[in-house]
Each structure stands twice: as C-alpha cells, then as structure tokens.
Design a protein around this motif. Structure first.
Motif, PDB file in Angstrom:
ATOM      1  N   GLU A  11      -0.080   4.026   1.018  1.00 16.18           N
ATOM      2  CA  GLU A  11      -0.375   4.811   2.224  1.00 16.18           C
ATOM      3  C   GLU A  11       0.262   4.207   3.474  1.00 16.18           C
ATOM      4  N   ASP A  18       1.903   0.164  -4.373  1.00  8.05           N
ATOM      5  CA  ASP A  18       0.787  -0.373  -5.162  1.00  8.05           C
ATOM      6  C   ASP A  18       1.073  -0.348  -6.663  1.00  8.05           C
ATOM      7  N   GLY A  49       0.816  -1.213   0.000  1.00  2.00           N
ATOM      8  CA  GLY A  49       0.000   0.000   0.000  1.00  2.00           C
ATOM      9  C   GLY A  49       0.845   1.256   0.000  1.00  2.00           C
ATOM     10  N   GLY A 108      -4.230  -5.085  -0.813  1.00  2.00           N
ATOM     11  CA  GLY A 108      -4.067  -5.171  -2.254  1.00  2.00           C
ATOM     12  C   GLY A 108      -4.704  -6.392  -2.892  1.00  2.00           C
TER      13      GLY A 108
HETATM   14 MG    MG Z   1      -3.936  -1.278  -0.351  1.00  2.00          MG
END
Ligand code: MG
Ligand code: AMP
Length: 423
Positions: A196, A236, A194, A259
């Motif tokens: 983030e 990602d 990710g 994901g």
């Molecule tokens: Mg993700």
C-alpha cells in the motif's frame, strides 16, 4: 525479564534492548576530512601544535615598545622623553634592538624588538616622530603577549574524542591543520515495505499511502550524523523483500519500516533470518514500537522498525540514534531529560514502557508537560506537535495531573530565547 515467547523469541524490556544494541554496535573507522567539514564530527586523533602560539612575543596594543625601568614615575606632569628608533608594523619584524632611553613605535600584533619589555599605548604618549613623551608609567610586561602563552609547541590542543565545534576548528587551523581524522559517518539504507506504500513521485490514488517514514527517517539519520540512502519500497513478498535487503547490504545500517508484526504478509523477520545471522531480538515491551526487531546481516546492522509513522520515529529515537552516535565516537549519546510536572491525567497499560509525545514548557523554575493529544501510533501529528517524549515506566498504570514524569527533550527550543534577556 521474560514476558512471553512468540515465534521462539522472548519479548525483552526497553533497557535490555538498548543495552543489547549498544553492546553490539562497532566503533567506526576514521577518515580524513577538511576542517571546514569537521563541525559536529568527533575527532579521531590528538591534534598537537607544531610550534608556539603566538610564535613571537608581540604587542597587544598600538603604541611604544620600551624598557619599563625607563619610565618609572612618568606622569602627565612629569613625562619621560625617549628617542624613537623606528616604526614596526605587524608582520614586519625588526632586528634593531631598543636600548636604554629608546622606544620603538609598534602596532598591535607586531613582534616586540629585542631589548623592549613593556608596551605603552599610544593614548598615553605624544610624539614628534623622533622623540616620544610618555605620560604614564607601566608595570613590566604591560600589554605584551608572550611567545607560547596560548599554546606551547608539542601541546595537545584538541584531544581525540572531542566533539568538534567552531572553536576547535579555529584552534586546529591555528596550528596549521587543514584536515583532520574524524570517525566516519555510517551509511544508513532506508527501506520502506508494503504493497500500500508509494513514494512521493508515484500516484497516491486508490488509497495508497505515501512513504512518510522514508523521509522522517532520512532526516533523523541526517540529524545524528549518518548518511541516509533511500533503498526504495519493497512489496509484501518474501522475494521482493529479499531483493531489497540484499541490494542494501553495502550499508552500515539498514532501517526497514513495516512488515515486522504478526500479520500474514510480515516477512521482514523471515528475510532477516535468511540473509543474516538471524534476529537477535524481536518485540520490546513498549508502546509505540512493540514489534521492533534487531539483527545483523554480515557487518550490516539491521533494525526492523515498525511501520506506523510514530512507531518508526520513536524507535529510531530510542535505539537507532544512540547507536549511530556511539558508532561515530560520540560520548553524549542520549537526549537531555528533565523532570516535568504533568498537567493532565494519563492512563496506560501495565507491563509496557510508554513513550508519550509531549509538549514541554518551562516557567517559574518548573518544567510542565502534557501529551500532544491523540496518541495512536499512526497519528503523525502527535510528533509534529511534540518537543519532548514522556517516558512512563512499565509498572505504572495511571498518573494524575501534578505527578512528576521524565521527559526527553527533542530539541533545544526550551533553552533558547526569542529576545535577549540581558538587554
Ligand atoms: Mg506492511
Ligand atoms: P505494517 O507493520 O507493515 O502493517 O505497517 C503498519 C502501518 O504503518 C500500516 O498502516 C502502514 O500503512 C503504515 N506504514 C507502513 N510503512 C509506512 C511508510 N513507509 N510510511 C508511512 N506509513 C507506513
């Protein structure tokens, strides 16, 4: 049971997913380990005793070794006097026999001299050093520990497949084993995903989220006997994910988190297809954890766990933990379950099995369970407050306070007391 098909993959049931995984996982090989490191491992060989335990017939008391027939009828009023032949400390066996009318002074654990068949404890005697007076008779063999009475030479003292506890470690030591073969531990690579997500040593500014999954999974792996490795955080993108998966391929198991849903940046499934023999299943009829994916990359098992902190922990509990325990030779691979009385009403969606985080108590012969509040899959607090997981079947849509539910217990807290109940 086929619910619906998405990306060519049928959604399967919890039961099917678990069966598939348990049928797929290999039993790991054996490794030699020092007995001091063997606790909680499963023994991979039959451990036999090379010789008798105890190795010699010996005394269970401090006192006098003698012939039972010599003290028939002895009492305080009618003591029997015997000649003291010698003093035998533990660890110093004597080859002097005890004859009729004789006794040897002997310590606990010392080998019984030839001719003696019975022990009289020192409290029932009085001695001036050369003569001992015996104040009580004793049945033949009293306070004698016989050679091989615990273990006979050649006997299997701990069989293959045993979960090793301190008692087994003591037994293995007593037959002279400093190391034994056990099933080896799987190396488990933990890969967060990710854009983030940041790790603990990075700056969580600008709305970034710290990878709590890395650490909850790490500790879940340790708890069931695996060797966790932090495989980092993949961005990602296909390429970065691919690179991280490839780098983790030496592991026995890869646990990715996140994901794996249907978002535009959810590339885990694509990468699993590209590197491995593909995905064996994706999507399980459950909440939380529906997007769970499972497959293989060579000999590496890959669990594509969902990213939400509760989903990753719950799917680990339901699938990864039993898999690791099975791979390492354990027989009891599931959590203990109890039937509890629900203390609140709960509702759920039909068609999915629910794993509600629960607080379980035990009183008056009955387990009671309630949810731990807000049950969103991002609410990690719901796990922190839980000592159990309520498992609600697919077809159920609502339960009322007073209904019975099955709860998996996450720890032994219900079976341990803060104070001893017997004092
Ligand atoms: Mg993700
Ligand atoms: P995803 O399936 O990748 O969309 O992730 C679902 C949710 O889980 C998102 O809100 C993520 O921010 C969160 N998440 C993903 N990975 C982690 C992680 N390693 N630690 C904590 N939260 C995560």
């Amino acid at each position: 049971m086929l619910h619906f098909v998405r990306d060519g993959m049928p959604m399967i049931t919890v039961r099917e997913a678990l069966q598939h995984i348990l049928n797929t996982v290999p039993l790991l090989g054996l490794e030699k380990t020092a007995i001091t490191d063997a606790r909680d491992r499963v023994l991979g060989e039959d451990v036999r005793a090379p010789r008798d335990i105890p190795p010699r017939t010996n005394s269970a008391m401090d006192g006098y070794a003698l012939r039972a027939e010599d003290i028939t009828g002895a009492s305080a009023a009618n003591p029997k006097a015997l000649t003291v032949t010698e003093d035998i400390p533990a660890g110093h066996p004597s080859d002097k026999a005890v004859g009729p009318g004789e006794a040897a002074r002997i310590m606990t654990g010392a080998a019984l001299p030839e001719g003696a068949d019975t022990m009289v404890k020192v409290e029932d005697t009085e001695s001036d050093g050369s003569v001992v007076r015996i104040f009580a008779e004793a049945p033949l063999g009293e306070h004698v520990r016989y050679r091989g009475e615990d273990v006979k030479a050649g006997e299997i003292v701990v069989p293959r497949g045993t979960l090793i506890r301190p008692a087994e470690i003591g037994m293995m030591a007593s037959v002279g084993r400093s190391s034994v073969y056990v099933y080896r531990k799987p190396v488990v690579a933990i890969l967060a995903t990710g854009d983030e997500i940041v790790d603990l040593d990075e700056d969580p500014e600008q709305g970034k989220i710290i990878s709590s999954n890395t650490y909850s999974l790490y500790s879940q792996v340790v708890e069931c006997g695996g060797i966790p490795r932090n495989a980092g955080i993949a961005k990602d993108t296909r390429d970065d994910l691919l690179a991280h998966f490839r780098a983790a391929l030496g592991a026995d198991i890869i646990l990715s988190s996140g994901g794996v849903s249907v978002g535009d940046y959810d590339f885990v499934k694509d990468v699993m297809k590209e590197v491995g023999t593909g995905i064996e299943f994706w999507q399980v009829a459950q909440r939380p954890g529906k997007p769970l994916a499972f497959g293989k990359m060579g000999n590496t098992l890959v669990f594509g766990l969902p990213g939400n902190p509760v989903s990753s922990m719950i799917t680990f509990e339901q699938y990864v933990r039993p898999a690791i325990l099975k791979m390492t030779g354990h027989r009891n691979i599931f959590r203990r379950t109890v039937t509890a009385v629900l203390t609140e009403d709960v509702e759920k969606k039909k068609g999915l099995r629910y794993f509600f985080r629960a607080r379980v108590t035990y009183a008056d012969g009955e387990y009671r369970a309630a949810t731990t509040g807000e049950q969103g899959s991002g609410i990690l607090k719901s796990m922190v407050l839980a000592n159990g997981i309520m498992v609600i079947p697919e077809e159920v849509t609502a339960l009322k306070a007073g209904d019975r539910v099955i709860v998996q217990l996450l720890d032994n807290s219900l079976f341990c007391d803060a104070e001893p109940s017997y004092l």
